[in-house]
Design an enzyme around this catalytic site. Structure first.
Site, short mmCIF file in Angstrom:
data_model
loop_
_atom_site.label_atom_id
_atom_site.label_comp_id
_atom_site.label_asym_id
_atom_site.label_seq_id
_atom_site.Cartn_x
_atom_site.Cartn_y
_atom_site.Cartn_z
N ASP A 51 0.83 -1.21 0.00
CA ASP A 51 0.00 0.00 0.00
C ASP A 51 0.87 1.26 0.00
O ASP A 51 0.35 2.38 -0.11
CB ASP A 51 -1.00 0.00 1.15
CG ASP A 51 -0.35 -0.08 2.53
OD1 ASP A 51 0.89 -0.16 2.61
OD2 ASP A 51 -1.10 -0.09 3.54
N SER A 52 2.18 1.09 0.05
CA SER A 52 3.11 2.20 -0.17
C SER A 52 2.90 2.82 -1.54
O SER A 52 3.34 3.95 -1.78
CB SER A 52 4.56 1.70 -0.05
OG SER A 52 4.76 0.53 -0.83
N ASP A 90 -1.08 -6.10 -0.25
CA ASP A 90 -1.47 -5.49 1.02
C ASP A 90 -2.98 -5.28 1.08
O ASP A 90 -3.59 -4.82 0.10
CB ASP A 90 -0.80 -4.11 1.18
CG ASP A 90 0.47 -4.17 1.98
OD1 ASP A 90 0.73 -5.18 2.66
OD2 ASP A 90 1.24 -3.18 1.93
N LYS A 120 -1.44 -9.38 2.78
CA LYS A 120 -0.67 -8.97 3.96
C LYS A 120 -1.49 -8.01 4.80
O LYS A 120 -2.17 -7.13 4.25
CB LYS A 120 0.65 -8.31 3.57
CG LYS A 120 1.50 -7.88 4.80
CD LYS A 120 2.90 -7.47 4.41
CE LYS A 120 2.96 -6.10 3.81
NZ LYS A 120 2.61 -5.02 4.78
N GLU A 122 -1.37 -5.62 8.64
CA GLU A 122 -0.57 -5.09 9.73
C GLU A 122 -1.14 -5.58 11.05
O GLU A 122 -2.33 -5.44 11.32
CB GLU A 122 -0.55 -3.55 9.69
CG GLU A 122 0.17 -3.02 8.46
CD GLU A 122 0.31 -1.51 8.45
OE1 GLU A 122 -0.04 -0.87 9.48
OE2 GLU A 122 0.78 -0.96 7.44
N GLU A 189 9.28 -4.36 10.49
CA GLU A 189 9.69 -3.05 9.98
C GLU A 189 10.12 -2.10 11.09
O GLU A 189 9.46 -1.99 12.12
CB GLU A 189 8.56 -2.39 9.17
CG GLU A 189 8.97 -1.01 8.64
CD GLU A 189 7.97 -0.40 7.67
OE1 GLU A 189 8.25 0.71 7.17
OE2 GLU A 189 6.92 -1.03 7.40
#
Length: 275
Positions: A51-52, A90, A120, A122, A189
């Site tokens: 999602d970056s 993501d 993915k 978080e 991270e």
């Protein structure tokens, strides 16, 4: 019925990545477009449609504004461009926190519409239950602990994690909970080297570091950072190219040629046939 059979491509899958724990390090880069995915596919075990992309492709200030539609569109592009690497997409902010059923429905939609091999998420206090719910229903899940970009508004910015004892304990617990819930790998991270090693030693699934030392089972970087497309990059990024400079030099040369009427030249135009 046609006897024609399409060539099947054996992509790297979640069990293959899980089996790499403690072995040859896992190579991962982000990818957002088909041409870049095609270039990276030869070299990477995992292509992460992160999602970056909200920041590096769409110019958003953070990842919070990224939508399901954006992730699916870029996921489709990366799948078209790659053949070998495992593609992980993501799940964007707000797509998996509301309820277990909503999380599963959104994960299933991503996998159906992109063809990706995993999603993915978080990790946080409630996410382990979500991971377990999705895994039990056939969704391979990669977890993400430490610095969590989707929590930027809670944290007040992008800050390294695990400096205090309480925070170290919470991050380690998030990693263990992710493993217990069935995550096949964990991105770690923005944490101190000691904590990264502690997490790597504490879980039986591979850890993939980003700003978390070489002690992890693999590494991931944002490809645009690694290629030098931005003037500033985080401390943990090593620039392997200067594409911003190369693009600028190419654009300047093109602009000069256009203004001086050197482009297009005789070999770059079409001529009518005589007669």
């Amino acid at each position: 019925m046609s006897s024609h059979r399409q060539e099947t491509v054996r992509r790297i899958a979640a069990p293959d990545i899980a089996a790499r724990k403690g072995k040859t390090p896992i190579v991962c880069l982000t990818a957002y477009t088909a041409p870049v995915a095609e270039i990276l596919d030869e070299h990477c075990d995992v292509l992460l449609v992160g999602d970056s992309l909200g920041m590096v492709v769409h110019g958003l200030p953070n990842t919070v504004g990224v939508t399901m539609e954006m992730m699916i569109m870029h996921g489709q592009a990366v799948m078209r461009g790659s053949r070998k690497a495992m593609v992980v997409v993501d799940m964007p902010f707000g797509s998996y926190e509301g309820s277990l059923e909503e999380a599963y429905a959104n994960a299933a939609r991503i996998m159906k519409e992109t063809g990706a091999q995993a999603v993915k998420v978080e990790a946080g206090e409630t996410v382990a239950e979500t991971i377990a719910y999705m895994v039990k229903r056939g969704i391979p899940v990669m977890s993400h602990v430490g610095l969590r970009p989707q929590a930027v508004n809670m944290d007040g910015g992008f800050k390294a994690k695990g400096k205090g004892a309480d925070e170290r304990k919470r991050i380690l617990e998030d990693a263990r909970a992710s493993e217990a819930a069935g995550a096949f790998a964990i991105v770690v991270e923005g944490v101190a080297e000691g904590l990264a090693k502690e997490i790597t030693d504490a879980v039986a699934v591979p850890t993939i570091g980003i700003g978390a030392s070489a002690g992890c089972d693999g590494q991931v970087l944002v490809v645009d950072d690694m290629l030098g497309l931005f003037s500033w990059t985080p401390k943990f990024v090593r620039r392997y190219a200067d594409l911003k400079g190369e693009i600028s030099r190419a654009a300047a040369a093109y602009a000069d040629d256009v203004r001086e009427r050197r482009f297009p030249g005789p070999g770059e135009i079409y001529f009518a046939k005589a007669g």
